[in-house]
Design an enzyme around this catalytic site. Structure first.
Site, short mmCIF file in Angstrom:
data_model
loop_
_atom_site.label_atom_id
_atom_site.label_comp_id
_atom_site.label_asym_id
_atom_site.label_seq_id
_atom_site.Cartn_x
_atom_site.Cartn_y
_atom_site.Cartn_z
N SER A 249 0.73 -1.10 -0.05
CA SER A 249 0.07 0.05 0.03
C SER A 249 1.02 1.37 -0.07
O SER A 249 2.10 1.02 0.07
CB SER A 249 -1.12 0.01 1.27
OG SER A 249 -0.18 0.56 2.43
N LYS A 250 0.20 2.40 -0.09
CA LYS A 250 0.98 3.73 0.11
C LYS A 250 2.02 3.73 1.21
O LYS A 250 2.95 4.47 1.20
CB LYS A 250 0.02 4.98 0.07
CG LYS A 250 -0.84 5.01 -1.05
CD LYS A 250 -0.89 6.38 -1.72
CE LYS A 250 -1.26 6.30 -3.24
NZ LYS A 250 -2.77 6.10 -3.35
N ARG A 251 1.98 2.82 2.32
CA ARG A 251 2.62 2.91 3.34
C ARG A 251 4.03 2.34 3.19
O ARG A 251 5.14 2.59 3.76
CB ARG A 251 2.05 2.39 4.70
CG ARG A 251 1.15 3.29 5.43
CD ARG A 251 0.52 2.38 6.35
NE ARG A 251 -0.51 1.47 5.90
CZ ARG A 251 -0.74 0.36 6.24
NH1 ARG A 251 -0.61 0.15 7.54
NH2 ARG A 251 -1.42 -0.37 5.62
#
Ligand code: GLU
Length: 318
Positions: A249-251
């Protein structure tokens, strides 16, 4: 007809290792068959599109060593290659499906639907109940449906196909999702319609994408057949997950191609690692994608997810 493959990312985030691995597999398959490779920009979900992201994605995969014969940057015989510019093609497909009696308008909200259909245990959403289909539609209803979602009437029969990675798949679309949306009430075209119409229009004969889209494929095959088309071959590449086993994910910023590049990792090191993870190399040794073309075969690609280390850049710089 010579073979045609494609990569069709949504410009909503940076290319991470998992996206790059899928793109590499798609590119290798097309090139190993001597086929063309198409880049299609899936920018229909306007609120999620990040300005400049399409260009960043193309730059990063070019850095890795991939190229494409047709796409939003280079044009080609099936232009435009950005879905946001293809509404007329989707309108025409809707008209054909409506004429064939396969569509109906639906003005129910998500809340209304939850009230009538209860999801089976564990399912995210209940299938759309066939009892809600209208019995009769006035001629010309489609032109008067601006305030409605447009749904596709699915068949109550099993859909079967052989995926080049996942093997034989059989699904009952009516039991899994029921009549699904092709155009949303807010006017946005649904991914399911756009992807099918564009793959047919662009004469794509092999669809390679992440395994998270395997569950969309039976739906898409019903739609292709309703449009009088022939389904392409499918290959759903297993996902890459982070060290905690989660979907990227974006993380997981450290696992994007851009951050690997900025950390001083060579593109050959990334390509070699991705090829190793796909089962195309015995060791993660540096190579260029073009070096992998002769040995590419779908039979070599495994079905398991791949767990990425926390410090991929550190591992690849060594
Ligand atoms: N645009 C989709 C994505 O980025 C892929 C669609 C497809 O390959 O069919 O996940």
């Amino acid at each position: 007809m010579s073979s045609r493959g494609r990569y069709a990312p949504s410009p909503t985030g940076m290319i991470h290792a998992g996206n790059a691995r899928t793109a590499l597999a798609a590119w290798l398959s097309a090139r190993s068959r001597g086929g063309a490779f198409v880049w299609r920009l899936e920018d229909l979900d306007e609120p999620r599109v990040v300005p400049g992201m399409a260009e960043a994605q193309m730059a990063d995969l070019a850095w890795l060593g991939l190229d494409w014969d047709e796409g939003p940057d280079v044009g080609g015989p099936f232009a435009p290659y950005a879905q946001s510019q293809r509404s007329a093609v989707y309108e025409e497909a809707l008209r054909r499906l409506a004429a064939a009696g396969r569509l109906f308008p639906c003005r129910l909200s998500r809340k209304d639907l939850q009230a009538v259909a209860s999801a089976p245990h564990g399912a995210e959403e209940a299938p759309y109940p066939a009892s809600l289909r209208p019995c009769e539609l006035a001629p010309g209803w489609l032109a008067e449906s601006r305030d409605a979602a447009i749904r596709f009437r699915v068949d109550a029969r099993p859909v079967s196909f052989v995926d080049r990675v996942q093997g034989q798949i059989t699904e009952r679309v009516d039991l899994a999702v029921g009549d699904f949306v092709l155009k949303r009430r807010d006017g946005l075209w649904a991914y399911q319609l756009a992807v099918v119409v564009d793959d047919l229009a662009m004469e794509i004969d092999e669809v390679v994408r992440g395994a998270d889209l395997l569950a969309s494929t039976a739906r898409q095959i019903q739609l292709i057949e309703a449009l009088g088309g022939t389904p392409p071959a499918y290959a759903h590449v297993p996902l890459m997950v982070n060290a905690r086993g989660e979907k990227l994910s974006k993380r997981d910023q450290g696992l994007t191609l851009r951050s690997l590049r900025e950390a001083g990792v060579a593109p050959e090191a990334v390509a070699g690692y991705l090829a190793f993870s796909l089962g195309l190399l015995d060791r993660p040794e540096p190579c260029r994608p073009a070096d992998l073309v002769p040995a590419f075969a779908w039979e070599r690609i495994g079905r398991a997810d791949w767990v990425l280390p926390e410090d991929l850049a550190g591992e690849l710089r060594r």
